[in-house]
Scaffold this motif. Structure first.
Motif, PDB file in Angstrom:
ATOM      1  N   PRO A 194       4.891 -12.050 -11.706  1.00 25.49           N
ATOM      2  CA  PRO A 194       5.782 -12.587 -10.673  1.00 25.49           C
ATOM      3  C   PRO A 194       5.730 -11.850  -9.344  1.00 25.49           C
ATOM      4  N   TYR A 195       4.858 -10.836  -9.199  1.00 23.34           N
ATOM      5  CA  TYR A 195       4.976  -9.918  -8.077  1.00 23.34           C
ATOM      6  C   TYR A 195       3.851  -9.986  -7.050  1.00 23.34           C
TER       7      TYR A 195
ATOM      8  N   PHE B 127       7.147   0.116  -5.116  1.00 24.38           N
ATOM      9  CA  PHE B 127       8.177   0.429  -4.134  1.00 24.38           C
ATOM     10  C   PHE B 127       8.636  -0.843  -3.414  1.00 24.38           C
ATOM     11  N   VAL B 128       7.684  -1.670  -3.006  1.00 28.57           N
ATOM     12  CA  VAL B 128       8.016  -2.920  -2.310  1.00 28.57           C
ATOM     13  C   VAL B 128       8.649  -3.921  -3.271  1.00 28.57           C
ATOM     14  N   ILE B 129       8.129  -4.003  -4.491  1.00 28.34           N
ATOM     15  CA  ILE B 129       8.667  -4.933  -5.490  1.00 28.34           C
ATOM     16  C   ILE B 129      10.158  -4.697  -5.693  1.00 28.34           C
ATOM     17  N   TYR B 130      10.565  -3.439  -5.687  1.00 31.40           N
ATOM     18  CA  TYR B 130      11.975  -3.121  -5.893  1.00 31.40           C
ATOM     19  C   TYR B 130      12.797  -3.315  -4.614  1.00 31.40           C
ATOM     20  N   HIS B 131      12.343  -2.735  -3.511  1.00 30.90           N
ATOM     21  CA  HIS B 131      13.162  -2.682  -2.303  1.00 30.90           C
ATOM     22  C   HIS B 131      13.135  -3.972  -1.482  1.00 30.90           C
ATOM     23  N   ALA B 132      12.060  -4.709  -1.523  1.00 35.36           N
ATOM     24  CA  ALA B 132      11.946  -5.916  -0.705  1.00 35.36           C
ATOM     25  C   ALA B 132      11.221  -7.005  -1.504  1.00 35.36           C
TER      26      ALA B 132
ATOM     27  N   GLY C  49      11.184 -10.043  -1.492  1.00 34.36           N
ATOM     28  CA  GLY C  49      10.765 -11.267  -0.801  1.00 34.36           C
ATOM     29  C   GLY C  49       9.272 -11.300  -0.515  1.00 34.36           C
ATOM     30  N   TYR C  50       8.611 -10.144  -0.514  1.00 38.65           N
ATOM     31  CA  TYR C  50       7.166 -10.074  -0.316  1.00 38.65           C
ATOM     32  C   TYR C  50       6.443 -10.277  -1.649  1.00 38.65           C
ATOM     33  N   LYS C  51       5.227 -10.789  -1.560  1.00 38.77           N
ATOM     34  CA  LYS C  51       4.286 -10.739  -2.668  1.00 38.77           C
ATOM     35  C   LYS C  51       3.249  -9.684  -2.301  1.00 38.77           C
ATOM     36  N   VAL C  52       3.100  -8.676  -3.140  1.00 38.60           N
ATOM     37  CA  VAL C  52       2.237  -7.556  -2.803  1.00 38.60           C
ATOM     38  C   VAL C  52       0.789  -7.835  -3.197  1.00 38.60           C
ATOM     39  N   PHE C  53      -0.115  -7.024  -2.652  1.00 38.83           N
ATOM     40  CA  PHE C  53      -1.539  -7.162  -2.937  1.00 38.83           C
ATOM     41  C   PHE C  53      -1.916  -6.496  -4.249  1.00 38.83           C
ATOM     42  N   VAL C  54      -1.329  -5.323  -4.506  1.00 37.94           N
ATOM     43  CA  VAL C  54      -1.715  -4.542  -5.675  1.00 37.94           C
ATOM     44  C   VAL C  54      -0.555  -3.654  -6.088  1.00 37.94           C
ATOM     45  N   ASP C  55      -0.492  -3.340  -7.371  1.00 40.59           N
ATOM     46  CA  ASP C  55       0.413  -2.307  -7.860  1.00 40.59           C
ATOM     47  C   ASP C  55      -0.300  -1.584  -8.995  1.00 40.59           C
ATOM     48  N   ASP C  56       0.423  -0.799  -9.767  1.00 43.39           N
ATOM     49  CA  ASP C  56      -0.249   0.035 -10.764  1.00 43.39           C
ATOM     50  C   ASP C  56      -0.228  -0.565 -12.177  1.00 43.39           C
ATOM     51  N   ARG C  57      -0.022  -1.858 -12.306  1.00 44.10           N
ATOM     52  CA  ARG C  57      -0.082  -2.500 -13.623  1.00 44.10           C
ATOM     53  C   ARG C  57      -1.552  -2.769 -13.969  1.00 44.10           C
ATOM     54  N   CYS C  58      -2.189  -1.763 -14.494  1.00 45.36           N
ATOM     55  CA  CYS C  58      -3.622  -1.839 -14.747  1.00 45.36           C
ATOM     56  C   CYS C  58      -3.974  -2.885 -15.792  1.00 45.36           C
ATOM     57  N   GLU C  59      -3.037  -3.201 -16.692  1.00 42.06           N
ATOM     58  CA  GLU C  59      -3.319  -4.212 -17.700  1.00 42.06           C
ATOM     59  C   GLU C  59      -3.464  -5.601 -17.080  1.00 42.06           C
ATOM     60  N   LEU C  60      -2.900  -5.805 -15.883  1.00 43.23           N
ATOM     61  CA  LEU C  60      -3.009  -7.089 -15.197  1.00 43.23           C
ATOM     62  C   LEU C  60      -4.279  -7.163 -14.355  1.00 43.23           C
ATOM     63  N   MET C  61      -4.550  -6.121 -13.600  1.00 51.69           N
ATOM     64  CA  MET C  61      -5.643  -6.157 -12.636  1.00 51.69           C
ATOM     65  C   MET C  61      -6.975  -5.716 -13.206  1.00 51.69           C
ATOM     66  N   GLY C  62      -6.923  -4.903 -14.234  1.00 57.99           N
ATOM     67  CA  GLY C  62      -8.157  -4.474 -14.867  1.00 57.99           C
ATOM     68  C   GLY C  62      -8.785  -3.283 -14.162  1.00 57.99           C
ATOM     69  N   GLY C  63      -9.522  -2.492 -14.939  1.00 55.86           N
ATOM     70  CA  GLY C  63     -10.134  -1.287 -14.405  1.00 55.86           C
ATOM     71  C   GLY C  63     -11.130  -1.530 -13.293  1.00 55.86           C
ATOM     72  N   PRO C  64     -12.104  -2.445 -13.450  1.00 55.31           N
ATOM     73  CA  PRO C  64     -13.109  -2.662 -12.397  1.00 55.31           C
ATOM     74  C   PRO C  64     -12.486  -3.069 -11.064  1.00 55.31           C
ATOM     75  N   TRP C  65     -11.473  -3.934 -11.097  1.00 60.24           N
ATOM     76  CA  TRP C  65     -10.845  -4.376  -9.854  1.00 60.24           C
ATOM     77  C   TRP C  65     -10.149  -3.211  -9.167  1.00 60.24           C
ATOM     78  N   LEU C  66      -9.439  -2.397  -9.932  1.00 57.95           N
ATOM     79  CA  LEU C  66      -8.751  -1.250  -9.346  1.00 57.95           C
ATOM     80  C   LEU C  66      -9.728  -0.210  -8.825  1.00 57.95           C
ATOM     81  N   VAL C  67     -10.873  -0.061  -9.490  1.00 59.15           N
ATOM     82  CA  VAL C  67     -11.898   0.865  -9.005  1.00 59.15           C
ATOM     83  C   VAL C  67     -12.414   0.408  -7.645  1.00 59.15           C
ATOM     84  N   LYS C  68     -12.655  -0.883  -7.508  1.00 60.86           N
ATOM     85  CA  LYS C  68     -13.116  -1.418  -6.223  1.00 60.86           C
ATOM     86  C   LYS C  68     -12.089  -1.166  -5.122  1.00 60.86           C
TER      87      LYS C  68
END
Length: 507
Positions: free
Chosen positions: A55-56, A421-426, A428-447
């Motif tokens: 949702p973020y 930080f943005v997910i909690y405080h604001a 209303g934004y949809k962020v580009f990335v956060d630290d949920r590695c299970e969602l984004m995957g290792g290769p994407w986060l490495v890039k």
């Protein structure tokens, strides 16, 4: 120093640890981005039920994602409702203090001098302290202590193996709070297998017959099946597999990195390991029990991923407590240094002598926080976020430009830790990335990580792939910050030493 019968050493140890952690953890306990999005996720679960899609973010929004720590997140949300971040800090510190006070009492009962005990516990606290954050993983610290103590108590001359069945409901709750339950189940299985081998080799083991083997097999199966006892079922296991099967995380996520023996945080870990090995060396080989060797497993895991050091610390204290009286060092100290060690000298006290003081101080602190009464350490307004670690100085403009429903809301955040930080405080934004590695995957986060550290980096390809960015939050003087500062399509809204907030220029 002797305490009156109505005041147990556990209560005193709890109070000392509790006050120290409240002071030291005021901002340090909030340096993990998970605190923010875990709290928000707990609120989502309370309001909308068990969500199954991200949702973020606008990069992965709507894709499969389950909050596998949902029960811990609900607990964090409820604590936040009660007294904000102050109550979250109170809960975290109380849990840690309770665990180490319990271990203190166990170690004192060996007859060791209190100073020796307190130094050993302080070393264990220092070893585990680098991973003290307001997150559900603290529940794993407590549950691993319970498992280690249950195994150590079962690994005695007259064991009561049936008592281990109560670990099954513990694992059911643990499954829904944090994935560290896998470590607990693994520890159980290693101990049970070791007991079987020791029994067949005629070494010390609680197993007396094949009936005992069958009983332990039932306990292991029950604990293993507990991982399915959640609203997400096999999706929970699937999530854990994604995380553990991403070796790239060791390079980009600090808690997944191998233990760096040159770093200061590792020195107490190495010192505690040396103490453990010294105590283990003092036991005759023929007298060694399986549970006394479990710290070796967790030490190896700690070297593999430093996130395991806190579990190594508590398992080690349990093992030292169990095997101390069987060492040559204990025999020598009892004979020549009774001032340091007197077996059987510990005074027995009623359980409530250890409990009433912790209950009183925690209850008082909670009352102050719920009523928003400001008071240092235990009152409202104590917990804070370090402006050097978080972009708190841009919160005003971040909220001022927060999009309303239906408005463009894509925010590029130049650090994955700022996503939470943005997910909690604001929200209303949809962020580009956060630290949920299970969602984004290792290769994407490495890039992402590589681009964030590459001078002259360009991110136009991401806008083509994920859509136009409407806002940007970057760490000041980073490659991402330089790109937005040079782009004519963007204007600076606010610059701080920590972060800079941008918005897209009107056409």
């Amino acid at each position: 120093m002797k305490f009156p019968r109505w005041l147990g050493p556990g209560a005193v140890a709890f109070l000392l640890i509790w006050l120290i952690l409240l002071g030291a953890g005021r901002s340090a306990f909030f340096r993990d981005p998970g605190t923010f999005w875990h709290t928000t996720t707990g609120e989502l679960v309370l309001k909308e039920g068990f969500i199954r899609a991200d949702p973020y973010t606008f990069t992965f929004g709507g894709q499969w994602w389950v909050p596998y720590q949902w029960l811990g997140e609900v607990g964090m949300a409820l604590a936040h409702r009660a007294g904000g971040f102050d109550t979250q800090l109170l809960a975290a510190v109380t849990l840690i203090a309770a665990v180490f006070a319990w271990l203190t009492v166990r170690l004192l009962r060996t007859g060791l001098h209190p100073i020796v005990v307190y130094v050993t516990i302080a070393l264990a606290l220092a070893a585990a302290g680098s991973h003290f954050h307001v997150r559900p993983h603290l529940f794993t610290l407590a549950c691993m202590t319970v498992v280690a103590l249950a195994l150590a108590d079962a690994d005695v001359a007259r064991p009561r193996l049936k008592r281990l069945f109560w670990l099954i409901p513990v694992c059911v709750v643990w499954t829904n709070v944090h994935g560290g339950v896998l470590g607990g189940i693994g520890t159980l299985c290693i101990a049970f297998a070791g007991w079987l081998v020791f029994w067949k080799l005629k070494r010390p083991s609680p197993i007396r017959s094949w009936r005992d083997v069958g009983l332990l097999a039932l306990v292991a199966c029950g604990c293993g099946l507990s991982v399915l006892a959640s609203p997400y079922g096999v999706d929970m296991v699937r999530t854990w597999h994604v995380i553990m099967d991403a070796p790239e995380l060791r390079d980009i996520i600090s808690e997944h990195r191998p233990l760096d023996v040159k770093a200061p945080y590792a020195w107490p870990v190495l010192a505690l390991a040396a103490v453990y090995l010294l105590v283990l060396y003092g036991v005759k080989r023929i007298a060694i029990r399986v549970t006394w060797l479990l710290p070796l497993v967790w030490l190896a895991l700690a070297f593999s991923r430093c996130r395991h050091v806190s579990l190594f610390a508590v398992v080690t204290i349990v093992a030292i407590t169990a095997m101390w009286k069987h060492t040559r060092w204990a025999l020598w100290l009892a004979a020549y240094r009774p001032d340091l060690y007197q077996p059987g000298s510990a005074e027995s006290r009623p359980w409530w002598a250890h409990m009433w003081l912790p209950a009183a101080v925690v209850g008082t602190a909670l009352a102050l926080q719920v009523t928003h009464t400001p008071l240092p350490l235990i009152g409202s307004g104590w917990a804070t976020h370090d402006p050097a670690a978080w972009p708190v100085d841009v919160l005003d403009v971040l909220k001022e430009h927060e999009p309303k429903p239906g408005e463009p809301n894509h925010l590029f955040n130049g650090g994955y830790i700022d996503g939470g930080f943005v997910i909690y405080h604001a929200p209303g934004y949809k962020v580009f990335v956060d630290d949920r590695c299970e969602l984004m995957g290792g290769p994407w986060l490495v890039k992402f990580d590589e681009k964030s550290r590459t001078p002259g980096t360009a991110i136009d390809d991401w806008q083509e792939e994920y859509g136009r960015f409407d806002f940007a939050l970057t760490r000041t003087d980073t490659p991402f910050d330089e790109w937005f500062a040079k782009s004519p399509a963007w204007e600076v809204v606010k610059v701080t030493p920590t972060a800079t907030f941008y918005k897209r220029r009107a056409p």
